[in-house]
Design a protein around this motif. Structure first.
Motif, PDB file in Angstrom:
ATOM      1  N   GLY A  34       2.223 135.302 -23.450  1.00  0.00           N
ATOM      2  CA  GLY A  34       1.433 135.927 -24.502  1.00  0.00           C
ATOM      3  C   GLY A  34       0.236 135.081 -24.881  1.00  0.00           C
ATOM      4  O   GLY A  34      -0.787 135.599 -25.304  1.00  0.00           O
ATOM      5  N   THR A  35       0.367 133.770 -24.734  1.00  0.00           N
ATOM      6  CA  THR A  35      -0.762 132.870 -24.976  1.00  0.00           C
ATOM      7  C   THR A  35      -1.678 132.961 -23.772  1.00  0.00           C
ATOM      8  O   THR A  35      -1.282 132.619 -22.665  1.00  0.00           O
ATOM      9  CB  THR A  35      -0.267 131.419 -25.167  1.00  0.00           C
ATOM     10  OG1 THR A  35       0.628 131.391 -26.278  1.00  0.00           O
ATOM     11  CG2 THR A  35      -1.427 130.474 -25.410  1.00  0.00           C
ATOM     12  N   HIS A  36      -2.887 133.447 -23.991  1.00  0.00           N
ATOM     13  CA  HIS A  36      -3.826 133.638 -22.880  1.00  0.00           C
ATOM     14  C   HIS A  36      -4.691 132.405 -22.673  1.00  0.00           C
ATOM     15  O   HIS A  36      -4.989 131.678 -23.600  1.00  0.00           O
ATOM     16  CB  HIS A  36      -4.712 134.851 -23.144  1.00  0.00           C
ATOM     17  CG  HIS A  36      -3.956 136.132 -23.113  1.00  0.00           C
ATOM     18  ND1 HIS A  36      -4.486 137.306 -23.572  1.00  0.00           N
ATOM     19  CD2 HIS A  36      -2.713 136.438 -22.674  1.00  0.00           C
ATOM     20  CE1 HIS A  36      -3.591 138.283 -23.417  1.00  0.00           C
ATOM     21  NE2 HIS A  36      -2.505 137.772 -22.886  1.00  0.00           N
ATOM     22  N   CYS A  47      -6.295 131.231 -26.401  1.00  0.00           N
ATOM     23  CA  CYS A  47      -5.090 130.413 -26.241  1.00  0.00           C
ATOM     24  C   CYS A  47      -4.577 129.857 -27.567  1.00  0.00           C
ATOM     25  O   CYS A  47      -3.693 128.991 -27.580  1.00  0.00           O
ATOM     26  CB  CYS A  47      -5.367 129.262 -25.273  1.00  0.00           C
ATOM     27  SG  CYS A  47      -6.548 128.053 -25.920  1.00  0.00           S
ATOM     28  N   VAL A  49      -2.603 128.928 -30.717  1.00  0.00           N
ATOM     29  CA  VAL A  49      -1.225 128.928 -31.183  1.00  0.00           C
ATOM     30  C   VAL A  49      -1.206 128.172 -32.507  1.00  0.00           C
ATOM     31  O   VAL A  49      -2.194 127.555 -32.898  1.00  0.00           O
ATOM     32  CB  VAL A  49      -0.264 128.255 -30.162  1.00  0.00           C
ATOM     33  CG1 VAL A  49      -0.258 129.016 -28.840  1.00  0.00           C
ATOM     34  CG2 VAL A  49      -0.608 126.790 -29.948  1.00  0.00           C
ATOM     35  N   THR A  73       3.982 130.692 -31.021  1.00  0.00           N
ATOM     36  CA  THR A  73       3.135 131.513 -30.161  1.00  0.00           C
ATOM     37  C   THR A  73       3.176 132.952 -30.663  1.00  0.00           C
ATOM     38  O   THR A  73       3.972 133.303 -31.537  1.00  0.00           O
ATOM     39  CB  THR A  73       3.616 131.467 -28.703  1.00  0.00           C
ATOM     40  OG1 THR A  73       4.869 132.154 -28.602  1.00  0.00           O
ATOM     41  CG2 THR A  73       3.743 130.031 -28.193  1.00  0.00           C
ATOM     42  N   VAL A  74       2.358 133.789 -30.061  1.00  0.00           N
ATOM     43  CA  VAL A  74       2.302 135.192 -30.450  1.00  0.00           C
ATOM     44  C   VAL A  74       3.673 135.851 -30.305  1.00  0.00           C
ATOM     45  O   VAL A  74       3.993 136.796 -31.047  1.00  0.00           O
ATOM     46  CB  VAL A  74       1.200 135.936 -29.659  1.00  0.00           C
ATOM     47  CG1 VAL A  74       1.561 136.089 -28.194  1.00  0.00           C
ATOM     48  CG2 VAL A  74       0.849 137.259 -30.311  1.00  0.00           C
ATOM     49  N   GLU A  75       4.490 135.352 -29.397  1.00  0.00           N
ATOM     50  CA  GLU A  75       5.829 135.927 -29.230  1.00  0.00           C
ATOM     51  C   GLU A  75       6.688 135.768 -30.481  1.00  0.00           C
ATOM     52  O   GLU A  75       7.660 136.498 -30.668  1.00  0.00           O
ATOM     53  CB  GLU A  75       6.549 135.289 -28.035  1.00  0.00           C
ATOM     54  CG  GLU A  75       6.025 135.710 -26.687  1.00  0.00           C
ATOM     55  CD  GLU A  75       4.905 134.830 -26.145  1.00  0.00           C
ATOM     56  OE1 GLU A  75       4.534 135.015 -24.972  1.00  0.00           O
ATOM     57  OE2 GLU A  75       4.388 133.960 -26.888  1.00  0.00           O
ATOM     58  N   GLN A  87       0.153 142.194 -36.624  1.00  0.00           N
ATOM     59  CA  GLN A  87       0.284 143.046 -35.435  1.00  0.00           C
ATOM     60  C   GLN A  87       0.121 144.513 -35.818  1.00  0.00           C
ATOM     61  O   GLN A  87      -0.593 145.267 -35.156  1.00  0.00           O
ATOM     62  CB  GLN A  87       1.646 142.831 -34.767  1.00  0.00           C
ATOM     63  CG  GLN A  87       1.810 141.473 -34.135  1.00  0.00           C
ATOM     64  CD  GLN A  87       3.239 141.250 -33.669  1.00  0.00           C
ATOM     65  OE1 GLN A  87       4.176 141.365 -34.456  1.00  0.00           O
ATOM     66  NE2 GLN A  87       3.392 140.927 -32.390  1.00  0.00           N
ATOM     67  N   THR A 102      -6.624 139.132 -28.288  1.00  0.00           N
ATOM     68  CA  THR A 102      -5.722 139.525 -29.357  1.00  0.00           C
ATOM     69  C   THR A 102      -4.678 138.470 -29.723  1.00  0.00           C
ATOM     70  O   THR A 102      -4.480 138.217 -30.913  1.00  0.00           O
ATOM     71  CB  THR A 102      -5.064 140.880 -29.036  1.00  0.00           C
ATOM     72  OG1 THR A 102      -6.100 141.843 -28.803  1.00  0.00           O
ATOM     73  CG2 THR A 102      -4.175 141.350 -30.165  1.00  0.00           C
ATOM     74  N   PRO A 103      -3.985 137.822 -28.768  1.00  0.00           N
ATOM     75  CA  PRO A 103      -2.995 136.820 -29.188  1.00  0.00           C
ATOM     76  C   PRO A 103      -3.600 135.712 -30.050  1.00  0.00           C
ATOM     77  O   PRO A 103      -3.026 135.342 -31.076  1.00  0.00           O
ATOM     78  CB  PRO A 103      -2.454 136.276 -27.866  1.00  0.00           C
ATOM     79  CG  PRO A 103      -2.681 137.365 -26.891  1.00  0.00           C
ATOM     80  CD  PRO A 103      -3.965 138.021 -27.316  1.00  0.00           C
ATOM     81  N   MET A 107      -2.738 135.027 -34.070  1.00  0.00           N
ATOM     82  CA  MET A 107      -2.232 133.750 -34.563  1.00  0.00           C
ATOM     83  C   MET A 107      -3.175 133.141 -35.597  1.00  0.00           C
ATOM     84  O   MET A 107      -2.727 132.565 -36.592  1.00  0.00           O
ATOM     85  CB  MET A 107      -1.985 132.784 -33.401  1.00  0.00           C
ATOM     86  CG  MET A 107      -0.914 133.268 -32.434  1.00  0.00           C
ATOM     87  SD  MET A 107       0.641 133.796 -33.218  1.00  0.00           S
ATOM     88  CE  MET A 107       1.292 132.226 -33.793  1.00  0.00           C
TER      89      MET A 107
END
Length: 159
Positions: A34-36, A47, A49, A73-75, A87, A102-103, A107
């Protein structure tokens, strides 16, 4: 070197090279994709977080620097099938298009709302100023964060 990092509430111990980046630790070692990773230059913010509750660009942090700290993280935003208000706000206010940024936006927004539950539009724009979105004009992203602020109930992920 061996490190232990708390990621999304769980401790992970791994052998890594000292030059290993946190973004690579999250994506490659833990499978948290999920972290790009977007730009290779720390400019885009995809990225982002939370490190001990503060937004950081994980492509600029060595994994070893995060050892002994808490990373979110986004998760971590969705809990037991319930979306975080940020979200849901992005859904309600159409705050995403391609979704690549978006991620990091989510965050950053969560960190802002943890610190300031009722930010002004200017404060929201300041908070996301380190995040690049190539698809939108940021208007719906700002609206999504405003929506989240209005619908948040003591949600403090990573704080």
């Amino acid at each position: 070197m061996q490190i232990t990092i708390n990621v999304n509430g769980e401790d992970y111990t791994r052998e890594i090279e000292p030059r290993h980046l946190l973004v690579r630790f999250l994506r490659d070692d833990l499978g948290l994709t999920g972290t790009h990773w977007g730009c290779d230059t720390s400019n885009c913010g995809a990225c982002t977080v939370l490190l001990d509750g503060k937004p950081v660009k994980s492509c600029t942090v060595l994994a070893a620097m995060a050892a002994g700290h808490e990373v979110r993280t986004v998760e971590s935003l969705e809990v037991d099938g319930n979306l975080d208000p940020v979200q849901q706000g992005f859904i309600e206010k159409h705050g995403l298009q391609c979704g690549f940024c978006t991620p990091g936006m989510l965050m950053t927004a969560r960190a802002l709302l943890n610190e300031n539950p009722n930010p002004t539009e200017a404060e929201i724009r300041e908070a996301i100023s380190g995040q690049l979105c190539r698809c939108t004009g940021y208007l719906n992203i700002v609206r999504a964060i405003q929506w989240a602020a209005e619908h948040s109930t003591a949600k403090t992920v990573g704080s």
